[in-house]
Structures are given as structure tokens and as C-alpha cells.
Design an enzyme around this catalytic site. Structure first.
Site, short mmCIF file in Angstrom:
data_model
loop_
_atom_site.label_atom_id
_atom_site.label_comp_id
_atom_site.label_asym_id
_atom_site.label_seq_id
_atom_site.Cartn_x
_atom_site.Cartn_y
_atom_site.Cartn_z
N ASP A 1 -6.50 -26.79 -52.26
CA ASP A 1 -7.18 -27.95 -51.65
C ASP A 1 -7.53 -28.93 -52.77
OD1 ASP A 1 -9.06 -29.71 -50.57
OD2 ASP A 1 -9.96 -28.19 -49.27
N HIS A 2 -6.91 -30.09 -52.74
CA HIS A 2 -7.06 -31.04 -53.84
C HIS A 2 -8.48 -31.62 -53.92
CE1 HIS A 2 -5.73 -33.48 -57.07
NE2 HIS A 2 -4.45 -33.36 -56.80
N ARG A 3 -9.29 -31.47 -52.86
CA ARG A 3 -10.67 -31.95 -52.94
C ARG A 3 -11.47 -31.12 -53.92
NH1 ARG A 3 -12.10 -31.48 -46.71
NH2 ARG A 3 -11.07 -29.50 -47.17
#
Ligand code: CAO
Length: 434
Positions: free
Chosen positions: A406-408
Site C-alpha cells: 500500500d503506497h500510502r
């Protein structure tokens, strides 16, 4: 006599030339004191600017995308006397100074970290497309891709609160199997409806209803696919020595069959300990603030292919278990999964998931993150490859790893370091004990 009052950008700290990303008023609108006029967005945060005047909006001096700073004129409002509900056409500009504006409070974007309290005098919601919500709720809705105009408000004075946004998303996601294939999420994302085709027009067909697991999976996978900005990172791990060791221990002991999966689970725990952000979940608290929950336990899920569909049993506290313990437990869980005997508790609490297709084949794939986890490891079939050892090509057994994150929470550098660390553990498993 009516007065034309300027509404300007209040003190917004050190920020200058901040773009207007939402404009809530137009000429002719009736505006209440403290009602939101615009939303500004800096690199890191969003801010609603409340109106310092009540009355009828006579001039709007900004448009979307305009850049403003403290003191920039946003709108001019014709003040209404108490006994004058509808004013005459706009009078000339009055020099009367505006009432002091409410303190400006920024909310982080896209993941809100500061809750912005609703203004003391929250306005009533006029009919039309205007919506009322605090910046943190707006940031939350933007993050989920929710159009606030579609959300029913339940807060005081028709304000949309975070729960309204969550309830709307939940409703959109909880459609039946057919709608989860497209229409309910499609409504949320403004996608085209799922195509309805009479396949029988083109040839014979048979209808097979989705299994219960299939329906649940479809909804979870759809949500995770659209809500998680995920990237997959690929790495090859040299498991030549590990495979020799695995075969040796399988010869030495007949109790438990040890497959690569048990070593992967053990190595994953070590990598999660080294990179704690991977052993975490994004979660919002009661105030709507988004936090990263870092887990101090190591429960590893693994995808299991069953006749009824995909399930993810969990090996709990894997850090306290040996490879043989993990092999025995994962084998028993996989058997229970295939026999449809898993209990709900067997599939709960995972921190990280491994999806191993290596027993079947493949060279790489992009697994979908199993929310609210932040990463998942895909494993494909190991293969002999000629690797250069500095002087010659040598045959080495290599297993492809595909880590989706998850790039967040996890950026590419972290993910690539995690993959490299994990590959290093598999190449020399003694490092797991360090
Ligand atoms: N490369 C080469 N061979 C591999 C391998 C790999 N990466 N991983 C496993 N194998 C071999 C095993 O050693 C075993 O071979 P032998 O019988 O000769 O020893 C054979 O493949 C079968 O292994 P297995 O699949 O029974 O056991 P496992 O522990 O590797 O996996 C489980 C267990 C439950 C993960 C697996 O059965 C399964 O269901 N995999 C599918 C997961 C899945 O569907 N993922 C996709 C999710 S998204 O759609």
C-alpha cells in the site's frame, strides 16, 4: 441600508499562493456566518475558509485553481438587516471592515491527521449541490473517492460527518454479487454499469452461482483493489541451499512435510521485525484522524486454494514457532480449509499475507493487498537459472517474489529494501536466527 462586506482569507500561517480546490458559493447564494466559502489545499493540508459575514453573496472574486494568500478577497456579501429578508440588487462596495474570521485550522490531505471542529454557528444546508462537512471529512471523502453530494448528512444542521461517508461506502460495497461486479462500486466511482449481455444469443451457456466464499471474496477484493493505491515489487531469491536443506529435513523426519511455505512464513516474520511499517494497518480513530497501527504480534495469513474458493487461514504468533511447528500448523490449516472446516477465528487477525502459487507455477503476479494489512507477498514457482558468480554462470534455484504494498504507508524504496532483506534471508537461512 445594505452593506457589501468583503470576505477575505484569514491568517493561514506561513502559507502563500495556496490553490482554491473547492468553491461552495455562487452569486445570489444566501450565506450564514461561519459557513464555508472555499477549501484551500497546500502540499500537505486542506483548509475550509469560513465566511466572516452573513447575507447574500453579491460577488465571487475567485475561481477553482486560483492561488490565494492571507488577505485575498474571496467574496462580497450584502448584509441583511433583521427585518429585511430579501435584499435589493447589489449596492456599491461598502468600506465596512469584515467581522473577524474564525481561526483557520488545517487538515492534512489526503490522510487527515488534525480534526477540524465544526464552526460554532454551523449553517443550515440550502437546497442545491452545496454540502457541509469539515475539512477532515472532506479529506476523508476525497481519499475514498466519494462525492459528498451523494452522501446523506446526519450531523447537526445537515453537516456530513465521517460516519455518513463510511456508511455510504459500506452501502456501495455491500451490494449483491452482481452489483459488486460493477454497479455498486461503479456508482461510487462513476464507472459504467456492469455490462448486461444475453450470452445465450452467441452460444450455449450454463449458469453457476458464486459460492458463499466467492461472494465474500469478490466484495473484499473489489474494495481492496479500488481503495488501496498498491504497487507490486519483484525480486528473485536464490534458494539453492534452502531447498537442499528442506529436502534433507524431509528425509530425516517423517512427521511433517516441510514445504517452502513454512520457511517463507518464518522469514517473513524476521523481515516484519526489521521493517515494522509492514506489520501495520491504517485505521481512523473516533475523531476521524488516520493513524498507523503498528502491531507487536506476528500473525501470518496464507492464501489457500480450496474447491469452494480462496480463503486465508492465519498462523498466529509465528515468531514463537519453529519452521517445523509452522509447517505442521499451516498443513493442518490448509487441510481444514480444503475440507471447509476452518472456524472464523482461524482466519482472523493476520498482519501480513503470503500467497504462494509456487506449487502450481507462474513466474510473477500482482497479489491484491488484504486490507487492512499494508502488504502481501506473492510467491511463484522456483526455477533453475544461470547466475553469474563473478567468474562463470552457475546453475542456481531461484524463487520469484512479488511484494504488493500500500503506497500510502510503504514507498518503493522501503518495499525494495524489504524484498532484498527477505531474499537475503532465504538465500542464507541462518540469518533468520540473528
Ligand atoms: N516453487 C516450486 N515448487 C513449489 C513451490 C515453489 N515456490 N512452492 C511449493 N512447491 C512445491 C511443494 O514443494 C510441493 O512439491 P512436492 O510435493 O514435490 O514436495 C508442491 O509444490 C505442492 O505444494 P503445496 O501447494 O501442496 O504446499 P505449499 O505449502 O507450498 O502450499 C498452500 C500450501 C495452501 C499455500 C497451497 O496449497 C495453495 O493453496 N496455494 C494456492 C494459493 C493461491 O491460490 N494464491 C492465489 C491467491 S490470489 O488468487
Amino acid at each position: 441600508m445594505s452593506k457589501l462586506l468583503p470576505v477575505t482569507v484569514p491568517d493561514i500561517g506561513d502559507f502563500k499562493d495556496v490553490p482554491v480546490i473547492e468553491l461552495f458559493v455562487q452569486v445570489g447564494d444566501r450565506i450564514a456566518l461561519e459557513e464555508s466559502v472555499v477549501t484551500l489545499e497546500s502540499d500537505k493540508a486542506t483548509l475550509d475558509v469560513p465566511s466572516s459575514a452573513a447575507g447574500i453573496v453579491r460577488k465571487v472574486l475567485v475561481k477553482l485553481g486560483d492561488k490565494v494568500s492571507e488577505g485575498s478577497l474571496l467574496i462580497q456579501v450584502e448584509a441583511l438587516d433583521a427585518d429585511q429578508p430579501e435584499p435589493p440588487p447589489p449596492p456599491p462596495v461598502s468600506p465596512q471592515p469584515p467581522a473577524p474570521a474564525s481561526p483557520a485550522v488545517w487538515a492534512d490531505a489526503p490522510n487527515p491527521k488534525h480534526l477540524v471542529p465544526p464552526p460554532a454557528a454551523a449553517p443550515t444546508l440550502p437546497t442545491g449541490s452545496k454540502t457541509h462537512a469539515t475539512p477532515s471529512v472532506r479529506a476523508y471523502a476525497r481519499e475514498l473517492g466519494v462525492d459528498l453530494a451523494r452522501v446523506t448528512a446526519s450531523g447537526p444542521k445537515n453537516r456530513i460527518v465521517k460516519e455518513d461517508v463510511s456508511a455510504w461506502v459500506k452501502k456501495a460495497l455491500s451490494g449483491g454479487a452482481t452489483s459488486s461486479a460493477g454497479s455498486s462500486l461503479g456508482g461510487c466511482l462513476d464507472l459504467l454499469p456492469w455490462p448486461k449481455i444475453d450470452f445465450a444469443k452467441f452460444g450455449p451457456v450454463e449458469t453457476r452461482p458464486l459460492s458463499r466464499i466467492g461472494k465474500i471474496s469478490a466484495q473484499n477484493l473489489s474494495r481492496n483493489w479500488v481503495m488501496i493505491p498498491a504497487v507490486t515489487y519483484h525480486e528473485d531469491a536464490d534458494i539453492t541451499e534452502l531447498e537442499a536443506f528442506r529436502q534433507q529435513i524431509n528425509k530425516e523426519q517423517s512427521g511433517v512435510k516441510v514445504t517452502l511455505l513454512a520457511f517463507l512464513i518464518k522469514a517473513a516474520v524476521k523481515a516484519l521485525q526489521q521493517f515494522p511499517d509492514f506489520n501495520a494497518s491504517l485505521a481512523s480513530d473516533d475523531n476521524g484522524d488516520m493513524n498507523l497501527m503498528l502491531k507487536k504480534y506476528f500473525h501470518i495469513g496464507f492464501a489457500a486454494d480450496t474447491p469452494n474458493g480462496l480463503v486465508v487461514p492465519v498462523v498466529r504468533n509465528a515468531e514463537q514457532k519453529s519452521v517445523l511447528d509452522i509447517a505442521a500448523e499451516s498443513g493442518a490449516l490448509a487441510k481444514a480449509a480444503r475440507e471447509n472446516k476452518l472456524k472464523p477465528a482461524d482466519m482472523q487477525g493476520a498482519c501480513f499475507t503470503i500467497s504462494s502459487l509456487g506449487g502450481i507455477g507462474g513466474t510473477a503476479f500482482s497479489p491484491i493487498v488484504n486490507a487492512p494489512e499494508v502488504a502481501i507477498l506473492g510467491v511463484s514457482k522456483s526455477i533453475m537459472k544461470p547466475l553469474w558468480d563473478g567468474t562463470a554462470f552457475v546453475p542456481r534455484l531461484v524463487v520469484p517474489l512479488s511484494l504488493t504494498a500500500d503506497h500510502r504507508v510503504i514507498d518503493g524504496a522501503q518495499a525494495t529494501r524489504f524484498n532484498g532483506f527477505l531474499a537475503g534471508l532465504l538465500a542464507d537461512f541462518r540469518r533468520v536466527t540473528l
